[in-house]
Design an enzyme around this catalytic site. Sequence first.
Site, short mmCIF file in Angstrom:
data_model
loop_
_atom_site.label_atom_id
_atom_site.label_comp_id
_atom_site.label_asym_id
_atom_site.label_seq_id
_atom_site.Cartn_x
_atom_site.Cartn_y
_atom_site.Cartn_z
N TYR A 360 14.27 6.39 2.23
CA TYR A 360 13.62 7.67 1.97
C TYR A 360 12.16 7.48 1.57
O TYR A 360 11.27 8.23 1.99
CB TYR A 360 14.37 8.41 0.84
CG TYR A 360 14.11 9.89 0.79
CD1 TYR A 360 14.97 10.80 1.42
CD2 TYR A 360 13.00 10.41 0.12
CE1 TYR A 360 14.73 12.17 1.38
CE2 TYR A 360 12.75 11.78 0.07
CZ TYR A 360 13.62 12.64 0.70
OH TYR A 360 13.39 14.01 0.67
N TYR A 364 6.49 6.68 2.58
CA TYR A 364 5.42 6.94 1.62
C TYR A 364 4.71 5.64 1.25
O TYR A 364 3.49 5.61 1.05
CB TYR A 364 5.98 7.61 0.37
CG TYR A 364 6.55 8.99 0.64
CD1 TYR A 364 5.72 10.09 0.78
CD2 TYR A 364 7.92 9.17 0.77
CE1 TYR A 364 6.25 11.36 1.04
CE2 TYR A 364 8.46 10.44 1.03
CZ TYR A 364 7.61 11.52 1.17
OH TYR A 364 8.13 12.76 1.43
#
Length: 586
Positions: A360, A364
């Site tokens: 997840y 980022y």
Amino acid sequence: MLLACARTETYGTQECQKFRAKIFNAHPFLASSFASVYERIAKTKGYVDANHNLRSLHERLRIRDLNLSWESDDIKGFARAQALRCQKIVSRHQYSDTSYQLCTEIVKRYLLTPPTFKEHGNLISPCIKRMECSRWWRKKLFTKQRRTIEAVARDIGLVSQHSSTYSSMISQSVRKQQKHRNELYLSNTFVRNDEGQEYSLKELSDLSVSNPAIRRGELMTRIKGFELVAQQLGHVGEFYTLTAPSRMHARFKRNGKPNPKYDGTNPLEAHKHLNQLFQCIRSKLHRDDIYVYGLRVVEPNHDGTPHWHLMLFMPEASREKVREVFNSYALKSDGDERGAAKHRFKAVAIDPQKGSAAGYIAKYIAKNIDGAFIGDDLNGNSGREAATAIDAWASTWGIRQFQAIGGPSVTVWRELRRLASPYKELIKTASINDGDSKMSQAMIAANAAEWAAYVMVMGGPILRKCDRPIHPMYSEFELVNIETGELLEENVGLYGDPKEKRVIGLESEGDQIITRNRKWTLTTSGAIDRQGKAGVARANYGASGEQAEPSRPERVNPVSAQLTRYDTPWTRVNNCTHVETKVLMR
């Protein structure tokens, strides 16, 4: 500059034209953008308001006789002039309180922060010596220049989804030039150790976390390790996003127009706001005996305003309380404004059935390092383009992008990998339980890149630093020879204060292990090879094991050098088989 004058020549009087020309000439890199802003205001509010706004922008870029739009050479000349002023003061008053006071007044005249006693061992002379050094002034002025120009660029619309996302093209150009200069310096600067081995700083830098690929890999290893720890302890994962209030956002995303609520807060100030917010949140959780662990990532919105992503792990019973505390503090400032309840704090529960926590947050991490292995972002930029713009943003504002929350020291982890490197062939198949001490167990885990096992050897994800079994060991510098009373200049920094302590090894259970025992010196012999070609990969040892005596030290490639005896490892990087961690986590 001429084009800017031509675009605005129809507005106002001849005096207005002279006024504009003077400002455009003072800020050539921003002249075209200033003209666009001037036109927009003149068409809607009239040329008088446009003149006032142009003067305001001009005054933001000038501090007394300092023009922040100057070229690099002009800034350097100005730095030398201010350092000389301070030197003249010191020549009259010596290193006294009077000199310090007068020099700090000069520094503050240009809205810079002078050095303080507290920062430098409560000594006055290191503070004064900094202010009479042109290099100190140059660094301060360049930082002031970059941040002020970027703040102005952001306020006039040069940073948004409809112009340049995350950071202005000016900052990206400056950052590109800076990295190019750094690359040249590292490639053409060589160091030699006490074994006669010689390397360029570029070779050594590429083997550390300064290398984006290694940095990305280490962060992924750590977050994956935290996830494994959470699974074994029965904890749950949560992904949170914290956003700054509307008044800190310069532009609307949908159309790029100015935000009427914007109060001039720059990205660094917005980041400090979020940091203070998290400090309050963490303190409240600690008072309620709730502890979380994981990773924080800071990245910019389209207009450069920072927001935080947090991947946190916690006991399932604490999930709702943690969300409640985050939401409560996130809404303390302007919490009743439109959209605050929806956007200020977002929480997503990590469902292992749908994907891992590491997966997840991977995008980022990659987006904020080098953009590798990801596609376009939400603003339509490729991964590489986004990473370049974000790197310029973080460099300009001095924002730390990644921060671990909880967990043991990564410094100890890196030193353990350094310690294990000479013996990796011996321990790569070892089990954690084969270790006869915390140090050896942690070394086995670190050598196998098993952050989860390392966390558990070090006492788990939540434990005070002082209670951890292994600690970094730092060098101690003596300033004065006790026997002779002479000042030991090798232990004194450039400005006369003690050198900063540096990691030299590890401490555990009363034992001390040195991990850095090489002495390094700068050398010019390697400068002969300045074409970017790698040196010959060989060590300075003959077949007999005796050190050879070459006419000049050979440059050694730190990746492929094969020494005939164990040596201090060059890097914390290795690729070993995984160790079994389940036994440790029962």
